[in-house]
Write an enzyme that holds these catalytic residues in place. Structure first.
Site, short mmCIF file in Angstrom:
data_model
loop_
_atom_site.label_atom_id
_atom_site.label_comp_id
_atom_site.label_asym_id
_atom_site.label_seq_id
_atom_site.Cartn_x
_atom_site.Cartn_y
_atom_site.Cartn_z
CE LYS A 41 -3.79 2.02 2.66
NZ LYS A 41 -4.58 1.92 3.87
NE ARG A 90 -15.09 3.61 9.93
CZ ARG A 90 -14.27 3.70 8.90
NH1 ARG A 90 -13.61 4.80 8.68
NH2 ARG A 90 -14.11 2.69 8.08
CB SER A 127 -6.97 7.48 7.48
OG SER A 127 -6.80 7.22 8.84
#
Length: 158
Positions: A41, A90, A127
């Site tokens: 990544k 979340r 993020s």
């Protein structure tokens, strides 16, 4: 000693992450915030920068330690003798993915995963969204620690 790990990429750390870390620190003797080293990544901040950010913004918690790991989280847990993982949720979509990971992790290693609902005031944070807001000139004040906002603006707006 009751120990737990809060894993993630933290690229960058948000107030949502800090909500979970702070609440976990009140429940456990030691919370290890483990930064994932993912060579696949492309990250905005290096692992070392993320560790430094996390150490700075969690210094008020005397029982939080920041570390890094590569590979399987359950292997890290076994090496560090940490019996449980704390994951923030979340939304329902988080639960679908995290439940499968928790079951797989338990099957592989016996490491438990504990879910903590993120506070509603930060449940919408990610993020990637934070980086996008800053990249296009928006303010993330109150969504990330001040230090992180400064670093984001410097990195993304030059």
């Amino acid at each position: 000693m009751r120990r737990v790990v809060c894993p993630g990429s933290f690229d960058p750390v948000t107030n949502g992450h800090l909500d979970i870390i702070g609440r976990a620190s009140r429940q456990y003797d030691e919370v290890v915030v483990a930064v994932l080293i993912n060579i696949e990544k492309k990250s905005l901040f290096t692992v070392e920068e993320r560790i430094e950010m996390l150490q700075t913004v969690t210094k008020e918690y005397g029982n939080v330690r920041v570390d890094k790991f590569h590979g399987l989280l359950v292997d890290y847990c076994k090496q560090q003798e940490i019996p449980a993982i704390v994951k923030g949720l979340r939304a329902v979509s988080d639960f679908d993915y995290e439940l499968q990971m928790a079951q797989l992790n338990y099957r592989m290693s016996g490491v438990e995963t504990l879910f903590m609902a993120t506070g509603p005031e930060v449940s919408f944070l990610s993020s990637s969204r934070i980086k996008e807001i800053v990249r296009y000139g928006g303010s993330v004040a109150g969504l990330v620690p001040d230090l992180v906002q400064e670093l984001l603006v410097e990195r993304l707006r030059g």
